[in-house]
Design an enzyme around this catalytic site. Structure first.
Site, PDB file in Angstrom:
ATOM      1  N   ASP A  15      39.177  -3.894  15.503  1.00 29.16           N
ATOM      2  CA  ASP A  15      38.180  -3.395  16.468  1.00 29.16           C
ATOM      3  C   ASP A  15      37.150  -2.553  15.727  1.00 29.16           C
ATOM      4  OD1 ASP A  15      41.123  -2.958  18.119  1.00 29.16           O
ATOM      5  OD2 ASP A  15      39.616  -4.320  18.914  1.00 29.16           O
ATOM      6  N   GLU A 298      40.832 -11.085  13.301  1.00 27.89           N
ATOM      7  CA  GLU A 298      39.470 -11.604  13.536  1.00 27.89           C
ATOM      8  C   GLU A 298      38.543 -11.366  12.367  1.00 27.89           C
ATOM      9  OE1 GLU A 298      37.822 -10.952  17.389  1.00 27.89           O
ATOM     10  OE2 GLU A 298      35.775 -10.843  16.655  1.00 27.89           O
TER      11      GLU A 298
HETATM   12  O1  TRH Z   1      43.599  -5.304  11.395  1.00 25.06           O
HETATM   13  P1  TRH Z   1      43.586  -6.511  12.245  1.00 25.06           P
HETATM   14  O2  TRH Z   1      44.907  -7.075  12.626  1.00 25.06           O
HETATM   15  O3  TRH Z   1      42.759  -6.215  13.573  1.00 25.06           O
HETATM   16  C1  TRH Z   1      43.154  -6.832  14.787  1.00 25.06           C
HETATM   17  C2  TRH Z   1      42.291  -8.053  15.021  1.00 25.06           C
HETATM   18  O4  TRH Z   1      40.939  -7.700  14.939  1.00 25.06           O
HETATM   19  C3  TRH Z   1      42.573  -8.633  16.394  1.00 25.06           C
HETATM   20  O5  TRH Z   1      41.640  -9.652  16.687  1.00 25.06           O
HETATM   21  C4  TRH Z   1      42.465  -7.542  17.450  1.00 25.06           C
HETATM   22  O6  TRH Z   1      42.860  -8.085  18.679  1.00 25.06           O
HETATM   23  C5  TRH Z   1      43.376  -6.405  17.075  1.00 25.06           C
HETATM   24  O7  TRH Z   1      42.977  -5.879  15.808  1.00 25.06           O
HETATM   25  C6  TRH Z   1      43.297  -5.316  18.105  1.00 25.06           C
HETATM   26  O8  TRH Z   1      42.797  -7.676  11.486  1.00 25.06           O
HETATM   27  P2  TRH Z   1      41.270  -7.874  11.159  1.00 25.06           P
HETATM   28  O9  TRH Z   1      40.542  -8.307  12.376  1.00 25.06           O
HETATM   29  O10 TRH Z   1      41.221  -8.747   9.975  1.00 25.06           O
HETATM   30  O11 TRH Z   1      40.718  -6.440  10.751  1.00 25.06           O
HETATM   31  C7  TRH Z   1      41.069  -5.877   9.516  1.00 25.06           C
HETATM   32  C8  TRH Z   1      39.888  -5.046   9.023  1.00 25.06           C
HETATM   33  O12 TRH Z   1      40.284  -4.242   7.916  1.00 25.06           O
HETATM   34  C9  TRH Z   1      38.763  -5.929   8.519  1.00 25.06           C
HETATM   35  O13 TRH Z   1      37.526  -5.367   8.893  1.00 25.06           O
HETATM   36  C10 TRH Z   1      38.911  -5.870   7.022  1.00 25.06           C
HETATM   37  C11 TRH Z   1      39.355  -4.440   6.839  1.00 25.06           C
HETATM   38  N1  TRH Z   1      40.046  -4.158   5.571  1.00 25.06           N
HETATM   39  C12 TRH Z   1      39.368  -3.370   4.655  1.00 25.06           C
HETATM   40  O14 TRH Z   1      38.218  -2.982   4.875  1.00 25.06           O
HETATM   41  N2  TRH Z   1      39.976  -3.047   3.492  1.00 25.06           N
HETATM   42  C13 TRH Z   1      41.242  -3.463   3.206  1.00 25.06           C
HETATM   43  O15 TRH Z   1      41.768  -3.114   2.130  1.00 25.06           O
HETATM   44  C14 TRH Z   1      41.926  -4.291   4.158  1.00 25.06           C
HETATM   45  C15 TRH Z   1      43.296  -4.806   3.834  1.00 25.06           C
HETATM   46  C16 TRH Z   1      41.306  -4.630   5.349  1.00 25.06           C
END
Ligand code: TRH
Length: 404
Positions: A15, A298
């Site tokens: 989010d 996402e």
């Molecule tokens: O963390 P998530 O599982 O977030 C989830 C999904 O968005 C899902 O759709 C939603 O319903 C739920 O939250 C509430 O996975 P996502 O979407 O990949 O988000 C991870 C974020 O973290 C992404 O912006 C990438 C960031 N990230 C970093 O910036 N640095 C890092 O080292 C890592 C591992 C991730």
């Protein structure tokens, strides 16, 4: 134009990740005055380390980050509450308000929207889905049940009938430059193994090059089967795991607690490398440099598609495995050719991984691994197709201009 983006962190990072990326791009590429109202600033700070989780307001990368006080129920930030109590003022809404993932706007903010001569354009940013029904609902409006306000529904997506995908200017060029440079530093085949030993003797064995994998997934019962395959494989495997990810499965497989990041540990052919969370930009670079990316939810799912490398997507787990339909909808778009062995191998692994099926994953991995070259070609072709569509923010700004 002034934009307010509202985000309440449900769980995990997506989010905050999506709303932050959106806010940054609106400020950087369009020069708008953007405020991101977010309840858990600490979650944002985890993926944007320069953010300080403490202050009620701060400006970073051109975006004002304002803390939403979730305790108040109608969620006003400490600073705004003080202003409102003293001057009786309430929020001062922007020209456009983006409600992230239907998070709900504070009642006082809605009051202030109503009080404006021209109510702001109110857009609800929906979760990304590849499902066909999205084409028919993107951009629809609905009247608020009690207030003289209209809300528009913005559905990200993979087709011209949807609201597109977030893709900031320069992303593709930066990726291509990094991957060109990386390919020099990282021989694509096994040349380095044939370079022979320092003493000039013939190379001991024509070892295949190490395969680097980024593993960013949810808890998954199939993981130990993968770790076994990778450890017993015929090539060195390097698995980069962000801190806190797959900890239970890794501890179980290692037979010991997972060490704090940054740490590296090798078992047979598998080297596991724990890394602290990095910024979104650094995480992109990791995806670009890796040979295979396991991603989830996402935002990392979209970023892996921009990375144009073979990937495995684990959708956010839902009641009754409803996420399986989202996976199938995506596979139908991304890997539609039922007779193509490489696409079949990719589908099999993604389905088995989403189903957390250890035997299914163990059966599917060798075929996926054998198909990496064609999977990479498909990933590049797919990224190029998606990059031919207008990005989400460009479409959003155009839409706002027609409505204001
Ligand atoms: O963390 P998530 O599982 O977030 C989830 C999904 O968005 C899902 O759709 C939603 O319903 C739920 O939250 C509430 O996975 P996502 O979407 O990949 O988000 C991870 C974020 O973290 C992404 O912006 C990438 C960031 N990230 C970093 O910036 N640095 C890092 O080292 C890592 C591992 C991730």
């Amino acid at each position: 134009m002034r934009w307010d983006v509202f985000c309440r962190v449900v769980d995990n990072y997506g989010d905050a990740g999506v709303c932050w990326r959106l806010a940054r791009q609106l400020a950087r590429e369009h020069g708008f005055d953007v405020t991101l109202w977010i309840d858990r600033v600490a979650t944002l700070a985890k993926i944007e380390p320069a953010i300080d989780p403490r202050p009620a307001r701060q400006v970073h990368r051109g975006v004002t980050v304002a803390a939403l006080d979730a305790r108040a129920g109608d969620a006003v930030t400490g600073a705004v509450r003080a202003a409102a109590d003293s001057a009786g003022a309430a929020f001062d809404p922007g020209d456009v308000v983006i409600e992230g993932f239907g998070c709900g706007l504070p009642a006082r903010y809605l009051d202030a929207m109503e009080a404006r001569k021209h109510p702001p354009l109110w857009i609800n940013l929906e979760y990304l889905s590849a499902e066909p029904w999205v084409d028919g609902v993107h951009g629809l409006a609905s009247r608020h049940p009690q207030r003289p306000l209209t809300r528009y529904f913005w559905f990200p997506g993979f087709t011209a009938k949807t609201g597109g995908l977030i893709r900031e200017a320069g992303l593709i060029e930066a990726r291509d430059a990094a991957q060109r440079e990386h390919s020099h530093a990282w021989p694509a085949s096994g040349e380095h193994a044939a370079a022979g030993r320092a003493d000039g003797a013939a190379p001991v064995s024509f070892a295949a090059p190490e395969l680097s994998i980024v593993l960013f997934c949810y808890a998954n019962r199939a993981l130990p089967a993968l770790f076994d395959l990778w450890a017993r494989g015929d090539r060195p495997m390097r698995c980069i795991v962000p801190e806190g990810i797959a900890s239970a499965e890794l501890a179980g497989w290692l037979g010991s607690a997972v060490p704090p990041a940054p740490r590296r540990l090798t078992r047979d052919r598998l080297t596991i490398e724990w890394r602290p969370f990095t910024s979104q930009d650094a995480f992109d670079r990791l995806l670009w440099a890796s040979d295979v990316n396991f991603v989830r939810g996402e935002d990392s799912f979209v970023r892996a598609q921009w990375a144009a490398k073979p990937f495995v997507w684990q959708p956010y787990p839902q009641e009754g495995r409803a996420q399986a339909a989202k996976l199938e909808a995506f596979l139908a778009r991304h890997l539609p050719d039922a007779s193509n062995p490489s696409q079949q191998a990719q589908r099999r692994l993604m389905r088995a991984f989403d189903a957390e099926d250890p035997a299914g994953v163990a059966r599917a991995w060798p075929g996926f691994h054998a198909a990496l070259e064609s999977a990479g070609a498909r990933a590049r072709e797919w990224a190029a197709t998606l990059a031919g569509e207008p990005d989400l923010v460009t479409q959003l700004v155009e839409f706002a201009r027609t409505k204001l």
